[in-house]
Design a protein around this motif. Structure first.
Motif, PDB file in Angstrom:
ATOM      1  N   ASN A 108       1.071  -1.256   0.453  1.00  0.00           N
ATOM      2  CA  ASN A 108      -0.085  -0.103  -0.050  1.00  0.00           C
ATOM      3  C   ASN A 108       1.149   1.293   0.179  1.00  0.00           C
ATOM      4  O   ASN A 108       0.399   2.544  -0.963  1.00  0.00           O
ATOM      5  N   GLN A 109       1.909   1.400   0.908  1.00  0.00           N
ATOM      6  CA  GLN A 109       2.826   2.119   0.912  1.00  0.00           C
ATOM      7  C   GLN A 109       3.289   3.124  -0.913  1.00  0.00           C
ATOM      8  O   GLN A 109       3.514   3.372  -0.978  1.00  0.00           O
ATOM      9  N   ARG A 110       3.425   1.756  -1.482  1.00  0.00           N
ATOM     10  CA  ARG A 110       4.953   1.541  -2.313  1.00  0.00           C
ATOM     11  C   ARG A 110       3.363   2.577  -3.736  1.00  0.00           C
ATOM     12  O   ARG A 110       3.632   3.333  -3.815  1.00  0.00           O
ATOM     13  N   GLN A 142       1.244   3.990  -2.744  1.00  0.00           N
ATOM     14  CA  GLN A 142       1.426   6.077  -2.576  1.00  0.00           C
ATOM     15  C   GLN A 142       1.637   6.288  -3.245  1.00  0.00           C
ATOM     16  O   GLN A 142       1.761   7.200  -3.548  1.00  0.00           O
ATOM     17  N   LEU A 143       2.832   6.382  -2.325  1.00  0.00           N
ATOM     18  CA  LEU A 143       4.626   6.537  -3.386  1.00  0.00           C
ATOM     19  C   LEU A 143       4.481   6.742  -4.736  1.00  0.00           C
ATOM     20  O   LEU A 143       4.617   8.211  -5.077  1.00  0.00           O
ATOM     21  N   GLN A 144       3.990   5.671  -5.733  1.00  0.00           N
ATOM     22  CA  GLN A 144       4.052   5.891  -6.861  1.00  0.00           C
ATOM     23  C   GLN A 144       2.794   6.770  -7.716  1.00  0.00           C
ATOM     24  O   GLN A 144       3.022   7.319  -8.833  1.00  0.00           O
ATOM     25  N   VAL A 145       1.689   6.947  -6.626  1.00  0.00           N
ATOM     26  CA  VAL A 145       0.749   7.333  -6.958  1.00  0.00           C
ATOM     27  C   VAL A 145       1.901   9.042  -7.278  1.00  0.00           C
ATOM     28  O   VAL A 145       1.206  10.402  -7.982  1.00  0.00           O
ATOM     29  N   GLU A 146       2.140   9.097  -5.589  1.00  0.00           N
ATOM     30  CA  GLU A 146       2.434  10.432  -6.169  1.00  0.00           C
ATOM     31  C   GLU A 146       3.954  11.134  -6.883  1.00  0.00           C
ATOM     32  O   GLU A 146       4.128  11.632  -7.094  1.00  0.00           O
ATOM     33  N   VAL A 147       4.537   9.825  -7.403  1.00  0.00           N
ATOM     34  CA  VAL A 147       5.822  10.163  -8.459  1.00  0.00           C
ATOM     35  C   VAL A 147       4.222  10.510 -10.275  1.00  0.00           C
ATOM     36  O   VAL A 147       5.425  11.340 -10.186  1.00  0.00           O
ATOM     37  N   ASP A 148       3.652   9.989  -9.747  1.00  0.00           N
ATOM     38  CA  ASP A 148       3.244  10.003 -11.055  1.00  0.00           C
ATOM     39  C   ASP A 148       2.122  11.363 -11.395  1.00  0.00           C
ATOM     40  O   ASP A 148       2.844  12.134 -11.789  1.00  0.00           O
ATOM     41  N   VAL A 149       2.187  12.360  -9.740  1.00  0.00           N
ATOM     42  CA  VAL A 149       1.768  13.829 -10.090  1.00  0.00           C
ATOM     43  C   VAL A 149       2.798  14.843  -9.961  1.00  0.00           C
ATOM     44  O   VAL A 149       2.618  15.736 -10.552  1.00  0.00           O
ATOM     45  N   LEU A 150       3.857  13.947  -9.071  1.00  0.00           N
ATOM     46  CA  LEU A 150       4.930  14.948  -9.533  1.00  0.00           C
ATOM     47  C   LEU A 150       5.714  14.724 -10.625  1.00  0.00           C
ATOM     48  O   LEU A 150       6.807  15.651 -10.402  1.00  0.00           O
ATOM     49  N   ARG A 151       5.726  13.942 -11.116  1.00  0.00           N
ATOM     50  CA  ARG A 151       7.272  13.717 -12.594  1.00  0.00           C
ATOM     51  C   ARG A 151       6.382  15.393 -13.362  1.00  0.00           C
ATOM     52  O   ARG A 151       7.800  15.416 -14.058  1.00  0.00           O
ATOM     53  N   PRO A 152       5.208  15.765 -13.648  1.00  0.00           N
ATOM     54  CA  PRO A 152       5.371  17.417 -14.267  1.00  0.00           C
ATOM     55  C   PRO A 152       6.059  18.019 -13.896  1.00  0.00           C
ATOM     56  O   PRO A 152       7.210  18.199 -14.051  1.00  0.00           O
ATOM     57  N   PHE A 153       6.655  17.732 -12.248  1.00  0.00           N
ATOM     58  CA  PHE A 153       6.750  18.792 -11.620  1.00  0.00           C
ATOM     59  C   PHE A 153       8.326  18.636 -11.922  1.00  0.00           C
ATOM     60  O   PHE A 153       9.792  19.231 -11.800  1.00  0.00           O
ATOM     61  N   ILE A 154       8.932  16.997 -11.681  1.00  0.00           N
ATOM     62  CA  ILE A 154      10.820  16.927 -11.910  1.00  0.00           C
ATOM     63  C   ILE A 154      10.783  17.144 -13.167  1.00  0.00           C
ATOM     64  O   ILE A 154      12.109  17.614 -12.844  1.00  0.00           O
ATOM     65  N   ALA A 155       9.863  17.268 -14.076  1.00  0.00           N
ATOM     66  CA  ALA A 155      11.012  17.332 -15.477  1.00  0.00           C
ATOM     67  C   ALA A 155      10.933  18.863 -15.936  1.00  0.00           C
ATOM     68  O   ALA A 155      11.604  19.287 -16.092  1.00  0.00           O
TER      69      ALA A 155
END
Length: 221
Positions: A51-53, A55-68
């Motif tokens: 579940n934690q993984r 959740q983290l994957q969801v956060e990564v997907d959300v932050l991916r455009p900002f990281i780029a």
């Protein structure tokens, strides 16, 4: 019906009590309970980690455009820093020759409304840090930190004009002079001379490179 065992006591079959069976069954049940507890606990931890993984994957997907975007900005910053570095290097190597030459000419004293000295040739040079240090150690230009040199060949209308010319550059904090030679032209009654004028550059100017230039125009007497 009555059963009689007529065998001797040492040959008779012993009837063991049943309590050990209960103990063995209890031990087995306890082991099975512990195993089941550990299994359920492990499953619970695995599920929590999954579940934690997720959740983290969801956060990564959300932050991916900002990281780029951040990566793009970092790359742009590095490119701008490179451009600024090149600009600063060009600034450090830039020598305002026209301004420096104008300062030298304006420093020449006038005899009334005309110059007492006429320049026939001018050569220029930017000194290296090693040359600057060597000149100061040798006392050339009275120890002034001269960074630019102008080699002059000229004529003076008289001895007094020549003396005032030398004094004008000796007494100025922005200049130094290395007077080399002078001779009297008997036919024209003019003093021809050679000298090297040293210019103490402003703080923004540097003497990191050595360049050369020649000029032939000079003010007429």
């Amino acid at each position: 019906m009555i059963k009689l065992n007529l065998l001797p006591k040492n040959l008779r079959r012993r009837v063991e009590p049943g309590w050990w069976r209960l103990v063995a069954a209890a031990v087995v049940l306890a082991v099975l309970g512990v195993v089941a507890f550990l299994h359920l606990s492990t499953l619970s931890q695995v599920q929590a980690l999954q579940n934690q993984r997720d959740q983290l994957q969801v956060e990564v997907d959300v932050l991916r455009p900002f990281i780029a975007e951040q990566n793009r900005l970092n790359q742009q910053q590095r490119e701008l820093e490179q451009l600024l570095s090149v600009r600063n290097q060009l600034r450090e190597r830039f020598v305002p020759w026209s301004d420096n030459l104008a300062q030298v000419i304006n420093q020449i004293p006038r005899e009334g409304r005309r110059f007492g000295v006429a320049l026939r040739s001018i050569g220029s040079k930017v000194l290296t840090p090693q040359e600057i240090q060597s000149n100061q150690q040798s006392g050339l230009y009275d120890g002034k930190p001269v960074t630019v040199e102008f080699s002059l060949q000229g004529e003076a209308i008289g001895q007094n004009a020549l003396i005032r010319f030398v004094e004008a550059f000796e007494t100025s904090p922005r200049f130094g002079i290395n007077f080399q030679n002078a001779s009297l032209d008997q036919q024209r009654q003019l003093y021809t001379f050679g000298a090297t004028i040293g210019l103490v550059s402003q703080p923004q100017a540097t003497a990191s490179n050595t360049t050369g230039g020649e000029g032939s125009d000079s003010p007429s007497r």
